[in-house]
Design an enzyme around this catalytic site. Structure first.
Site, PDB file in Angstrom:
ATOM      1  N   GLU B 234       0.926  -1.290  -0.073  1.00 46.15           N
ATOM      2  CA  GLU B 234      -0.089   0.011   0.019  1.00 46.15           C
ATOM      3  C   GLU B 234       1.012   0.870   0.339  1.00 46.15           C
ATOM      4  O   GLU B 234       1.945   1.044   0.007  1.00 46.15           O
ATOM      5  CB  GLU B 234      -1.084   0.363   0.986  1.00 46.15           C
ATOM      6  CG  GLU B 234      -0.280  -0.302   2.755  1.00 46.15           C
ATOM      7  CD  GLU B 234      -1.069  -0.655   3.510  1.00 46.15           C
ATOM      8  OE1 GLU B 234      -2.632  -0.442   3.457  1.00 46.15           O
ATOM      9  OE2 GLU B 234      -0.739  -1.569   4.527  1.00 46.15           O
ATOM     10  N   HIS B 276      -3.928   2.152   8.020  1.00 41.06           N
ATOM     11  CA  HIS B 276      -2.600   1.578   8.375  1.00 41.06           C
ATOM     12  C   HIS B 276      -2.149   2.623   9.163  1.00 41.06           C
ATOM     13  O   HIS B 276      -2.172   3.998   8.206  1.00 41.06           O
ATOM     14  CB  HIS B 276      -2.360   0.513   7.921  1.00 41.06           C
ATOM     15  CG  HIS B 276      -3.286  -0.767   7.715  1.00 41.06           C
ATOM     16  ND1 HIS B 276      -2.943  -1.633   6.333  1.00 41.06           N
ATOM     17  CD2 HIS B 276      -3.420  -1.241   8.423  1.00 41.06           C
ATOM     18  CE1 HIS B 276      -3.906  -2.327   6.869  1.00 41.06           C
ATOM     19  NE2 HIS B 276      -4.336  -2.420   8.281  1.00 41.06           N
ATOM     20  N   GLY B 299       9.005  -6.032 -14.562  1.00 39.85           N
ATOM     21  CA  GLY B 299       8.223  -7.279 -15.098  1.00 39.85           C
ATOM     22  C   GLY B 299       7.237  -7.564 -13.888  1.00 39.85           C
ATOM     23  O   GLY B 299       6.864  -9.204 -13.825  1.00 39.85           O
ATOM     24  N   TYR B 301       3.543  -8.146 -12.996  1.00 37.15           N
ATOM     25  CA  TYR B 301       2.154  -7.946 -12.766  1.00 37.15           C
ATOM     26  C   TYR B 301       1.568  -7.313 -11.563  1.00 37.15           C
ATOM     27  O   TYR B 301       0.971  -8.085 -10.621  1.00 37.15           O
ATOM     28  CB  TYR B 301       1.785 -10.153 -12.982  1.00 37.15           C
ATOM     29  CG  TYR B 301       0.936  -9.692 -13.203  1.00 37.15           C
ATOM     30  CD1 TYR B 301       0.127  -9.678 -14.739  1.00 37.15           C
ATOM     31  CD2 TYR B 301      -0.818  -9.329 -12.682  1.00 37.15           C
ATOM     32  CE1 TYR B 301      -0.658  -9.659 -15.756  1.00 37.15           C
ATOM     33  CE2 TYR B 301      -1.908  -8.736 -13.559  1.00 37.15           C
ATOM     34  CZ  TYR B 301      -2.547  -8.822 -14.731  1.00 37.15           C
ATOM     35  OH  TYR B 301      -3.538  -8.635 -15.212  1.00 37.15           O
ATOM     36  N   VAL B 302       1.075  -6.559 -12.646  1.00 40.03           N
ATOM     37  CA  VAL B 302       0.598  -5.385 -10.930  1.00 40.03           C
ATOM     38  C   VAL B 302      -1.160  -5.018 -11.851  1.00 40.03           C
ATOM     39  O   VAL B 302      -0.963  -4.488 -12.613  1.00 40.03           O
ATOM     40  CB  VAL B 302       1.420  -3.850 -11.266  1.00 40.03           C
ATOM     41  CG1 VAL B 302       0.573  -3.663 -10.262  1.00 40.03           C
ATOM     42  CG2 VAL B 302       2.332  -3.797 -10.808  1.00 40.03           C
ATOM     43  N   ASP B 304      -4.881  -3.631 -11.527  1.00 37.87           N
ATOM     44  CA  ASP B 304      -5.399  -2.103 -11.749  1.00 37.87           C
ATOM     45  C   ASP B 304      -6.293  -2.664 -10.968  1.00 37.87           C
ATOM     46  O   ASP B 304      -6.741  -1.487 -10.055  1.00 37.87           O
ATOM     47  CB  ASP B 304      -5.747  -2.333 -12.441  1.00 37.87           C
ATOM     48  CG  ASP B 304      -4.545  -1.389 -13.441  1.00 37.87           C
ATOM     49  OD1 ASP B 304      -4.210  -0.959 -12.772  1.00 37.87           O
ATOM     50  OD2 ASP B 304      -4.238  -1.143 -14.515  1.00 37.87           O
ATOM     51  N   THR B 305      -6.506  -3.963 -10.183  1.00 35.55           N
ATOM     52  CA  THR B 305      -8.244  -3.511  -9.630  1.00 35.55           C
ATOM     53  C   THR B 305      -7.966  -4.994  -8.916  1.00 35.55           C
ATOM     54  O   THR B 305      -7.189  -6.070 -10.008  1.00 35.55           O
ATOM     55  CB  THR B 305      -9.301  -3.997 -10.598  1.00 35.55           C
ATOM     56  OG1 THR B 305     -10.859  -4.520 -10.198  1.00 35.55           O
ATOM     57  CG2 THR B 305      -9.788  -5.122 -11.526  1.00 35.55           C
TER      58      THR B 305
END
Lengths: 391, 592
Positions: B234, B276, B299, B301-302, B304-305
């Site tokens: 986060e 937090h 590289g 994998y991020v 988006d939702t």
């Protein structure tokens, strides 16, 4: 809550005390008398509420005569501000301003300093030197560069370490014509979890720009949080928003708020907040009531409430939902009249009982939007709710 | 730092610092469900009680509670390999350092509380550096290695939840999350998409967790069992930069599916404090977007939702599902309200001291039954029995002049019933009347076991102006021995087995040089001999003897015996039936 800002008054007082300097300045709260202020030619009057860019926002008055102090303070008070600082005005050349700061991270305590202080510092970040404070610290060298003595530097660092500071900045300070240190501005941020361990600052010294606009709903939740082992927070973002959130968990609540924002509903987001740490049914009742009151008073034509959370580890879903249902029951009529739909997605201890109860209640009151268990992802469930308020 | 493979090979034995019955029970339930032979929790450190009751499956068990970790014996400290610290944030630093220092084999530590000062976390992080212990937290719901250990609330606290969560089997997907709620959500996502979890850890939402997300990633990387990592981070802090750097350096090669929460903060000029402590970006670099960008560049994998994590995992699911998962459940159970070692029913038959009532009754004399019941277990010792028998007879009465007997008589004369009159007598038993046996036992036990010399012992009392319980008599003196004391001494053990009596006699030898009536009295001699018998005959340890003193066992002996006398005085007065007793006027002088 973690990192908080100390008032400018308290910050300067603590810094001057640590450096063995006397500090001239007065903290004035709404309604305080200002008769006891010493005589000086000119004063500076400022709002002391951790607000950034005070000059631009017109929250600093320069060249105020003693007779005008009251009018000055009142001018700010009328705008709704409540905490002020008054100091004798002191003019100096801008080119001898210096900068020093302390922060900490995993590697230790860091001292940062520059001879290009004041507002200059932002355009000269390369001028800032950093030194880690440990046995190998070359205090003499830093003393030379900062125009402070070794004792001054050590005493500032000790002030920082002993009192749970997370950031300290003196910007600027100068050496006056008598080669005396003069602190012109100082800022301190503290870790409020350390409050118990220090005598040098307390709750009264903490400032937040939010305090200006705190609503009664936020106040109720703040009190709830202060008096419970569980935690609660609530921020009103848009009183006339369409998307209302009743969330559990520090992580899941941000995931949900993100999704609202990412799907283009950011402007319609009415509130952010969460409860966690297994609150009692009564506590969730109080919390839910505040969110519902907010919702009911919003002027948005179409409104939706999303009650959501991850799969809880130890929060009892049946117990917490009992409080939520009680609050919904009390506002049932108004919610119905306003055609509010309520969506729920939650998992955790006793989820079957909790989800079944809330589903039955929502159906009974004709507020049912959807009730989902963890087989539906929290973002999918939210998106069904968002459809309700989509154009 | 310790590796996951090593933790899986460790015999996990947990000490809990602080009290959190829900979490402790969930650890025991997890142990039971994964088929452990015994509960992993071995002791609880909390105040105000000596034991707590839990379930092992459907059976009730008792876990010992002590108020300080130092009170645990060496063996217990040695076998302990994990600590769950549920004490408040204020105490986390000190209690954790103490625990790590006192437990030589500790390998895992979970810090549960929120509101630990940043400075304390940093100090603790430095303290554990170089030590072979993996620390989760502060503000962490814990660590889970499916099939091996659950240290904290992680995975759930209800046995039904644990049974159904798919976390009894070990798999190939690691879950690392700064949020406790989300770690469980992600475990659910992983098992819901057909994978099993290899390792799950709640980092904790503080600014300076002891173990950083990057360090946890390195553990997952080194774990041969783990094939991929699901990560939740986060806004606030620079953890994702560290992770990205490690990937760039080739130190993390496993696939990472990540979500970084907090893009919503960009909506505000001054964002609210999110749930937090760390969730506050103080510079652009700490924003969720900037960190997502950085991870993408390396590289990762991020997502988006958040829902994409499940979608992504579905894509990864192999054709063949893993072997069928373990299904085990725990049935209905209900905690009893009271537990007893003395008596109770088995199949409607009354049991006393572990056997049918009549069997116990017929096998015991009055004295042996009383001693067994007072000690809470069946005692077979001729010597102990004879001593108790003699003591009860000796203590039965000591004349109607003493406060208890007098109260009973006055109440009886006032027309009160048996129980009221007896109670009025018993209510005078305390520090000045009858309580001396207990107090005296406390003194002898301390003196002998602390190696205090009799002289120091006496001086200690003299200095504090106190009187020594068990020493001194109104009438009897050095030259006029108390016949009861002499006859009690016949029960003394021979030779080396009477160290309490010898100590008491040495004390008497000193006190009588000061004043001839400072002799060892009946209370003192009973206490000393009883301690000797309990220790040498019945093998009581010092701790057990101290417990007997703390629970007033020695007083109980007096109360029980003297009840005979009080009852006798009551019946006697009722037979005389002389009417209400009133002090004669001369008995009292009014001071005006």
């Amino acid at each position: 809550m973690p990192r908080r800002k100390l008032s400018e008054y308290r910050s300067k007082l603590l810094v001057c005390k640590a450096l063995g300097l006397s500090y001239k300045g007065w903290e004035v709260k709404n309604g305080d008398s200002i008769d006891e202020i010493d005589n000086h030619d000119n004063y500076v009057v400022k709002v002391d509420q951790a607000i950034k860019g005070r000059f631009k926002k017109g929250l600093v008055l320069l060249g105020v005569k003693k007779s005008q102090l009251k009018t000055g303070v009142n001018k700010f008070a009328k705008k709704g501000y409540s905490h002020f600082i008054i100091e004798p005005q002191f003019d100096h050349a801008a080119d001898d301003e210096r900068y020093i700061a302390i922060n900490h991270d995993r590697t230790g305590y860091w001292l940062s300093f520059s001879s290009k202080g004041g507002i200059e510092i932002e355009s000269h970040p390369e001028s800032i030197k950093r030194a880690l404070l440990n046995e190998d610290t070359n205090w003499e060298e830093i003393a030379q560069e900062t125009a402070m003595s070794k004792d001054h530097l050590k005493s500032l660092s000790q002030l920082f370490i002993d009192n749970h500071f997370v950031f300290l900045e003196i910007n600027p300070y100068i050496l006056d014509e008598n080669n005396q240190l003069r602190i012109l501005d100082a800022a301190i941020e503290v870790d409020d979890a350390g409050m118990y361990f220090t005598q040098e600052w307390s709750e009264d010294d903490l400032r937040s720009p939010k305090m200006l606009t705190i609503t009664s709903h936020e106040e109720v939740v703040r009190n709830l949080d202060a008096n419970s082992p569980a935690s609660f927070n609530l921020s009103v973002l848009n009183p006339n928003g369409a998307v209302f959130l009743l969330l559990s968990g520090g992580g899941a609540s941000v995931v949900v708020a993100d999704e609202v924002f990412n799907r283009g509903f950011g402007k319609q987001l009415a509130n952010y907040g969460e409860y966690s740490g297994n609150p009692t049914a009564h506590e969730t009742y109080v919390y839910t009531s505040e969110v519902l009151k907010l919702l009911i008073s919003s002027s948005a034509p179409k409104k939706v409430l999303f009650i959501g959370g991850a799969v809880a580890n130890f929060t009892d879903i049946a117990a917490t939902f009992t409080g939520v249902i009680k609050a919904i029951n009390e506002h049932e009529r108004q919610l119905q009249t306003q055609e509010v739909k309520i969506f729920v997605r939650r998992g955790g201890p006793r989820q079957e009982i909790g989800l079944a109860k809330i589903q039955a209640a929502l159906e009974e009151y004709s507020l049912y939007g959807g009730v989902y268990n963890p087989t539906t992802s929290i973002t999918d469930a939210l998106n069904m709710a968002l459809k309700e308020v989509a154009e | 730092m310790i590796q996951l493979s090593e933790i899986r090979m460790t015999d996990i034995r947990v000490i809990v610092l602080g009290s959190h019955p829900g979490i402790v029970q969930s650890i025991l339930d997890y142990d039971f469900l994964i088929g452990k032979q015994q509960p992993s929790v071995i002791a609880i450190i909390a105040s105000g009680r000596k034991q707590e009751r839990y379930f092992w499956g459907e059976t009730e068990i008792i876990l010992p509670v002590v108020s300080k970790i130092e009170q645990l014996d060496e063996e217990c400290r040695k076998v302990c390999t994990a600590v769950l610290n549920v004490q408040s944030g204020r105490r986390i630093l000190n209690s954790s350092k103490l625990a790590i220092g006192l437990l030589p084999n500790i390998k895992l530590l979970t810090l549960f509380a929120e509101q630990t000062p940043e400075g304390h976390s940093l100090e603790l992080a430095e303290y554990v550096q170089g030590k072979d212990v993996l620390v989760a937290g502060p503000s962490s719901v814990g660590i889970l290695l499916p099939g091996f250990v659950k240290l904290g609330a992680i995975g759930g606290t209800q046995h039904k939840q644990l049974s159904e969560a798919g976390i009894l089997d070990s798999g190939d997907t690691a879950v690392i999350s700064t949020s406790g709620g989300i770690v469980n959500e992600l475990i659910h996502t992983v098992t819901g998409t057909g994978f099993w979890v290899s390792f799950a850890m709640a980092i904790g939402g503080d600014r300076f967790p002891i173990t950083t997300p990057a360090q946890a990633m390195l553990l997952a990387e080194a774990d041969t069992q783990t094939k991929r990592i699901v990560y939740f981070g986060e806004l606030g802090g620079f953890d994702e930069y560290e992770i990205a750097d490690l990937i760039d350096q080739g130190l993390i090669t496993k696939e990472i599916i990540a979500y970084v929460a907090g893009t919503v903060a960009e909506l505000f000029e001054t964002p609210p404090q999110f749930g937090h402590a760390k969730a506050m970006a103080q510079s652009q670099d700490e924003s969720a977007s900037a960190k997502k960008e950085r991870l993408l560049k390396s590289g990762v994998y991020v997502c988006d939702t958040f829902g994409d994590i499940a979608v992504k995992l579905e894509e990864r699911r192999q054709e063949q599902k893993p072997a069928a998962r373990t299904v085990k459940t725990i049935g209905e159970r209900e905690q009893s309200m009271i537990i007893s070692h003395i008596s109770g029913d088995i199949d409607k038959d009354v049991q006393l001291l572990g056997r049918p009532l009549l069997d116990t009754v017929e096998d015991n004399t009055v004295a042996s039954l009383i001693l067994s019941m007072l000690l809470g277990s069946s005692i077979k010792s001729k010597k102990a029995e004879e001593f108790i028998d003699y003591t009860i007879r000796l203590l039965a009465d000591h004349g109607p002049y003493v406060s208890g007997a007098l109260n009973t008589i006055v109440a009886a004369r006032a027309g009160k019933d048996l129980v009221s009159s007896l109670a009025s007598g018993l209510l005078t038993v305390g520090p000045r009347f009858g309580g001396a046996i207990n107090a005296s036992a406390d003194g002898w036990l301390f003196g002998v076991n602390e190696g205090v010399s009799p002289r120091q012992f006496v001086e200690g009392f003299a200095k504090n102006g106190g009187i020594i319980s068990g020493i001194g008599h109104k009438k009897y003196r050095l030259d006029l021995a108390d016949p009861r004391v002499s006859s009690l001494k016949q029960f003394a053990n021979n030779s080396n087995d009477d160290r309490y009596l010898q100590f008491a006699l040495s004390v008497e030898a000193i006190t009588t040089t000061k004043k001839a009536n400072l002799i060892l009295n009946v209370d003192g001699v009973i206490a000393a001999i009883l301690l000797d018998i309990l220790e040498s005959e019945l093998r009581y340890t010092r701790e057990q003897l101290q417990e007997l003193i703390d629970i007033e066992f020695f007083n109980a002996l007096f109360v029980l015996s003297r009840s005979i006398g009080f009852t006798a005085h009551y019946l006697d007065q009722r037979r005389h039936d002389e009417g209400l007793f009133r002090l004669p006027d001369k008995a009292l002088r009014y001071l005006g």
